[in-house]
Structures are given as structure tokens and as C-alpha cells.
Design a protein around this motif. Structure first.
Motif, mmCIF file in Angstrom:
data_model
loop_
_atom_site.group_PDB
_atom_site.id
_atom_site.type_symbol
_atom_site.label_atom_id
_atom_site.label_comp_id
_atom_site.label_asym_id
_atom_site.label_seq_id
_atom_site.Cartn_x
_atom_site.Cartn_y
_atom_site.Cartn_z
ATOM 1 N N THR A 2 -23.339 26.211 4.994
ATOM 2 C CA THR A 2 -23.421 25.031 4.131
ATOM 3 C C THR A 2 -24.307 25.322 2.934
ATOM 4 O OG1 THR A 2 -23.209 23.604 6.068
ATOM 5 C CG2 THR A 2 -24.056 22.604 4.051
ATOM 6 N N PRO A 3 -23.822 25.065 1.710
ATOM 7 C CA PRO A 3 -24.654 25.338 0.544
ATOM 8 C C PRO A 3 -25.860 24.421 0.497
ATOM 9 C CG PRO A 3 -22.662 24.158 -0.087
ATOM 10 C CD PRO A 3 -22.500 24.528 1.351
ATOM 11 N N VAL A 4 -26.962 24.932 -0.033
ATOM 12 C CA VAL A 4 -28.168 24.118 -0.190
ATOM 13 C C VAL A 4 -27.912 23.073 -1.269
ATOM 14 C CG1 VAL A 4 -30.604 24.155 -0.791
ATOM 15 C CG2 VAL A 4 -29.622 26.042 0.520
ATOM 16 N N GLN A 5 -28.262 21.825 -0.967
ATOM 17 C CA GLN A 5 -28.000 20.728 -1.892
ATOM 18 C C GLN A 5 -29.235 20.444 -2.747
ATOM 19 O OE1 GLN A 5 -24.905 19.156 -2.161
ATOM 20 N NE2 GLN A 5 -24.317 20.804 -0.782
ATOM 21 N N ASN A 6 -28.997 20.052 -3.991
ATOM 22 C CA ASN A 6 -30.092 19.575 -4.833
ATOM 23 C C ASN A 6 -30.699 18.319 -4.238
ATOM 24 O OD1 ASN A 6 -29.642 21.635 -6.630
ATOM 25 N ND2 ASN A 6 -28.869 20.345 -8.279
ATOM 26 N N THR A 7 -31.987 18.153 -4.457
ATOM 27 C CA THR A 7 -32.662 16.942 -3.998
ATOM 28 C C THR A 7 -33.369 16.241 -5.154
ATOM 29 O OG1 THR A 7 -34.570 18.297 -3.352
ATOM 30 C CG2 THR A 7 -32.980 17.723 -1.624
ATOM 31 N N VAL A 8 -34.119 16.976 -5.955
ATOM 32 C CA VAL A 8 -34.895 16.375 -7.045
ATOM 33 C C VAL A 8 -33.994 15.758 -8.101
ATOM 34 C CG1 VAL A 8 -36.544 16.849 -8.906
ATOM 35 C CG2 VAL A 8 -36.816 17.950 -6.667
ATOM 36 N N THR A 9 -32.888 16.422 -8.424
ATOM 37 C CA THR A 9 -32.033 15.973 -9.525
ATOM 38 C C THR A 9 -30.829 15.168 -9.045
ATOM 39 O OG1 THR A 9 -30.851 18.097 -9.506
ATOM 40 C CG2 THR A 9 -32.728 17.888 -10.992
ATOM 41 N N GLU A 10 -30.883 14.667 -7.821
ATOM 42 C CA GLU A 10 -29.834 13.799 -7.287
ATOM 43 C C GLU A 10 -30.290 12.341 -7.318
ATOM 44 O OE1 GLU A 10 -26.781 14.170 -6.080
ATOM 45 O OE2 GLU A 10 -26.552 16.347 -6.177
ATOM 46 N N GLN A 11 -29.329 11.424 -7.161
ATOM 47 C CA GLN A 11 -29.663 10.014 -7.004
ATOM 48 C C GLN A 11 -30.532 9.822 -5.768
ATOM 49 O OE1 GLN A 11 -28.833 7.432 -9.110
ATOM 50 N NE2 GLN A 11 -28.039 9.013 -10.493
ATOM 51 N N LEU A 12 -31.370 8.792 -5.764
ATOM 52 C CA LEU A 12 -32.382 8.633 -4.724
ATOM 53 C C LEU A 12 -31.845 8.038 -3.426
ATOM 54 C CD1 LEU A 12 -35.402 7.384 -6.870
ATOM 55 C CD2 LEU A 12 -34.940 9.687 -6.018
ATOM 56 N N THR A 13 -30.651 7.428 -3.469
ATOM 57 C CA THR A 13 -30.084 6.836 -2.259
ATOM 58 C C THR A 13 -28.752 7.488 -1.935
ATOM 59 O OG1 THR A 13 -28.847 5.099 -3.400
ATOM 60 C CG2 THR A 13 -31.158 4.630 -2.857
ATOM 61 N N ALA A 14 -28.383 7.415 -0.662
ATOM 62 C CA ALA A 14 -27.094 7.982 -0.243
ATOM 63 C C ALA A 14 -25.936 7.290 -0.956
ATOM 64 C CB ALA A 14 -26.943 7.856 1.273
ATOM 65 N N ALA A 15 -26.047 5.965 -1.119
ATOM 66 C CA ALA A 15 -24.986 5.225 -1.806
ATOM 67 C C ALA A 15 -24.875 5.681 -3.260
ATOM 68 C CB ALA A 15 -25.262 3.726 -1.732
ATOM 69 N N GLY A 16 -26.015 5.843 -3.916
ATOM 70 C CA GLY A 16 -26.001 6.300 -5.299
ATOM 71 C C GLY A 16 -25.425 7.698 -5.437
ATOM 72 N N ARG A 17 -25.794 8.575 -4.517
ATOM 73 C CA ARG A 17 -25.257 9.945 -4.550
ATOM 74 C C ARG A 17 -23.750 9.939 -4.342
ATOM 75 N NH1 ARG A 17 -30.121 10.749 -1.797
ATOM 76 N NH2 ARG A 17 -29.123 10.669 0.260
ATOM 77 N N ALA A 18 -23.270 9.098 -3.428
ATOM 78 C CA ALA A 18 -21.831 9.049 -3.157
ATOM 79 C C ALA A 18 -21.060 8.575 -4.386
ATOM 80 C CB ALA A 18 -21.560 8.134 -1.961
ATOM 81 N N ILE A 19 -21.573 7.559 -5.065
ATOM 82 C CA ILE A 19 -20.897 7.053 -6.265
ATOM 83 C C ILE A 19 -20.840 8.126 -7.339
ATOM 84 C CG2 ILE A 19 -21.104 5.411 -8.184
ATOM 85 C CD1 ILE A 19 -22.282 3.418 -6.106
ATOM 86 N N GLU A 20 -21.963 8.804 -7.570
ATOM 87 C CA GLU A 20 -21.985 9.834 -8.611
ATOM 88 C C GLU A 20 -21.051 10.982 -8.261
ATOM 89 O OE1 GLU A 20 -25.450 11.005 -11.349
ATOM 90 O OE2 GLU A 20 -25.632 12.368 -9.625
ATOM 91 N N HIS A 21 -21.086 11.442 -7.009
ATOM 92 C CA HIS A 21 -20.216 12.548 -6.612
ATOM 93 C C HIS A 21 -18.746 12.150 -6.680
ATOM 94 C CE1 HIS A 21 -23.699 14.535 -4.156
ATOM 95 N NE2 HIS A 21 -23.923 14.529 -5.457
#
Length: 226
Positions: A2-21
Motif C-alpha cells: 500500500t502506498p504511503v498516503q499524504n497526511t499534512v496536505t490532505e483534508q482534515l476529515t475522512a469526509a473531506g478527503r473522500a470528496i476531494e479524491h
């Protein structure tokens, strides 16, 4: 693996990350063909995401060394980001900037800048670029211009006549008077790397998007040990 995922430059919530992705996935599915490299495309895609405008596929232009120069400037830490207007500084994520030790500067509302513009019958944007140069802020900086074509025209003059050498210029002023022409001037510069938008379109939102794309790519490079 599994590739290492960004954390600092991602949205702060799982919902926000899902929308952006999901948004990025829709853009990839609908954009059609493009001629951008693998390192350039994430920046263009994030600009499309910021404005929901697929015309940036094609309007966005890159100096051959733009992406490498931008990543180096971010990863070395301490690089100033000099903006033409406060909106860019406000739009950038403070935690993401802090992770790389980056600071933002703008001078367009300074009293001495206003006085100089009035005295010389120029614009505040011109005088703000001159002040940044006097303070030693432009050499090695990421310079983001999203609002004022006159700032970009003055920056090109400083590069050509005074030897100023920013690390990267993000040239995206929007408008009808000199906006397209200012970007054409920048795209004629070989000595300094740049990312620019051809024509009248642009804006501070796009400068912010471009810088956030660089930060995301820089975090991925950090995690990969590049």
C-alpha cells in the motif's frame, strides 16, 4: 504494497478527503486527452478542481524546469512566498505552510507602498514588487501573482534589468487590461522558471491551488525519501 498516503496536505476529515479524491477522479475521467507530464498534471488538475473549468487543460503553461524548481523551493524549507495580494496569503493553508517552514509576504497595503504609487502615478502592485525587491524577498522566493498584471510586468522588468531570480513565478493575473499581455511577457522569460495561464483567465484562487499542489507533491516526495 500500500502506498504511503499524504497526511499534512490532505483534508482534515475522512469526509473531506473522500470528496476531494472523488472530485479528482471525476476530473481525470472527464478531462479528455492532455499533454502534461505526470509531475505537471496534479497541478493542472487542482486548478481545474478550484474553478470547475476544464479550459485550464491547455491554457496552463510550464517553463521546462518549473516543477523541479518549485519542489526544490518547498523542500528546502524557509522559502518565502511573495504574493501580489493578501487574498493569496489568506487562502494558503497555514498548517501545510508550517510543515515546510514557509512564510507568506505581501506589501500592497503598506502605507509607504501607497504613498509611492500616488507620488509616481503608478500602481500599488508595482510599488509592492519594488519593496519586496528592496527587502531582499524576491531572490529564491516563490512569487504568486493572481490579481495584478502590473505586478507581473514589473517583476519581469526586475528579472531582466536588475537580475532578480525568484525560484518560481506562478503567473496567473486575471482581467481585461494587460492580463494576457503580462503573462505573455512572463512566458518569454527563460532565466526564471514559471507556471502561467495563457489569456485573460486566472485569479488568486488558482495561485493558491497551484501552491497547494506543489505542497502535496513535496509531501509525497518527503515520504518517498526523494
Amino acid at each position: 504494497m500500500t502506498p504511503v498516503q499524504n497526511t499534512v496536505t490532505e483534508q482534515l476529515t475522512a469526509a473531506g478527503r473522500a470528496i476531494e479524491h472523488d472530485s479528482f477522479a471525476i476530473i481525470d475521467a472527464e478531462v479528455g486527452p492532455h499533454a502534461y507530464s505526470d509531475e505537471q498534471w496534479p497541478l493542472v488538475r487542482r486548478m481545474i478542481h478550484a474553478n470547475a473549468d476544464f479550459e485550464f487543460n491547455g491554457l496552463t503553461r510550464f517553463h521546462p524546469h518549473a516543477m523541479q524548481a518549485g519542489l526544490r523551493a518547498v523542500l528546502k524549507g524557509g522559502t518565502p512566498i511573495v504574493a501580489d495580494v493578501e487574498m493569496i496569503c489568506v487562502g494558503l493553508s497555514k498548517p501545510r505552510l508550517a510543515h515546510f517552514g514557509l512564510s507568506t509576504q505581501h506589501y500592497i497595503s503598506d502605507a509607504d507602498v501607497i504613498r509611492a504609487a500616488q507620488a509616481e502615478n503608478s500602481t500599488r502592485a508595482v510599488q509592492a514588487m519594488r519593496k519586496a525587491q528592496r527587502l531582499g524577498q524576491l531572490d529564491g522566493a516563490i512569487v504568486g501573482i493572481g490579481n495584478a498584471p502590473t505586478a507581473l510586468i514589473e517583476l519581469v522588468r526586475l528579472i531582466r534589468e536588475e537580475g532578480v531570480r525568484p525560484a518560481l513565478v506562478i503567473a496567473m493575473p486575471v482581467g481585461f487590461v494587460a492580463a494576457a499581455e503580462s503573462k505573455d511577457l512572463m512566458m518569454g522569460v527563460d532565466e526564471v522558471p514559471w507556471v502561467a495561464i495563457q489569456g485573460r483567465k486566472g485569479g488568486s484562487t488558482l495561485v493558491v491551488a497551484a501552491i497547494h499542489a506543489l505542497l502535496s507533491l513535496a509531501e509525497a516526495a518527503q515520504k518517498a525519501g526523494v
